[in-house]
Scaffold this active site. Sequence first.
Site, PDB file in Angstrom:
ATOM      1  N   GLU A 173       0.828  -1.290   0.155  1.00  0.00           N
ATOM      2  CA  GLU A 173      -0.165   0.142  -0.021  1.00  0.00           C
ATOM      3  C   GLU A 173       0.906   1.393   0.160  1.00  0.00           C
ATOM      4  OE1 GLU A 173      -2.926  -2.896   1.519  1.00  0.00           O
ATOM      5  OE2 GLU A 173      -0.913  -2.354   2.524  1.00  0.00           O
ATOM      6  N   THR A 174       0.357   2.301  -0.629  1.00  0.00           N
ATOM      7  CA  THR A 174       0.805   3.628  -0.554  1.00  0.00           C
ATOM      8  C   THR A 174      -0.445   4.468  -0.448  1.00  0.00           C
ATOM      9  OG1 THR A 174       2.567   3.154  -2.451  1.00  0.00           O
ATOM     10  CG2 THR A 174       1.884   5.444  -2.012  1.00  0.00           C
TER      11      THR A 174
END
Length: 288
Positions: free
Chosen positions: A54-55
Amino acid sequence: MTALRFTQVDVFGSGEGEGVGYGTNGNPVAVVHGADGLDDEQLQRFARWTNLSETTFLLEPTTDEADYRLRIFTPSRELPFAGHPTLGSAHAWLEAGGVPRGDGSGESIVQECGAGLVTISRGERLAFSAPPLLRDGPLTDAELDHVVRVLRIERDDVVDSAWIDNGPGWVGVLLRDADAVLALRPDNAAFDGWEIGVVGPTAEGGDHDVEVRAFVPGDGIGEDPVTGSLNAGVGQWLAGRALPASYVAAQGTVLGRRGRVHVERRGDEVWVGGATHTTVRGEVSLGA
């Protein structure tokens, strides 16, 4: 091009492990600060480039109840909620000078995200209050048949199973013990978009009570190292029932990580916490 503050935070690391530095054996999240001027395509493109599970992107909240707004992207899609990005982003926000509005004590942070408002407590470690499940309850026979097929196990190996979806789409599977969890070699090509979390209790005497694995091949990462949303769903499903009301989950073992997730049921609420450590600071240039 716009230069924005960037932080990479390791979440749920145990701080132990031969040849592994403290704060680099959990699950990293990339955090971009002040991302209000970026459009959806820019956000997704950058998340694809980081290639992390995830970002996240910190933005101004749209409600006075929240301290900040968070958008969460995998390399392939946006999520309404995810656990380790929630804790890592709260850590980055605080480190950048964020001051919780709250009641003036500064002990709680309120995050706005696609799943609504999520409360994060500051104590020995950051912990979030698990959001309500979007889908729960038992699997149908056909659904369970699919799960055991992709996990390459038999139905008799499953102690219990349930939908524990709090945004990503989790299905939970309880096996007899941690060894059975660690032995899994699933058929990643057959998942068909499913996200499956598996848990099994460990023998007494170690530094953790259960072993957890999270399989998400549809997001292009195969197996997630350490997963807050899954552990939240497992806690809502099993804490105080098949598992203790307060326990520590190990995750990432097969991947060479030593993730540790602290899960605690407090009345009707389940809290999920872990260590957070900044590993990278700098700026990123994002634009069209």
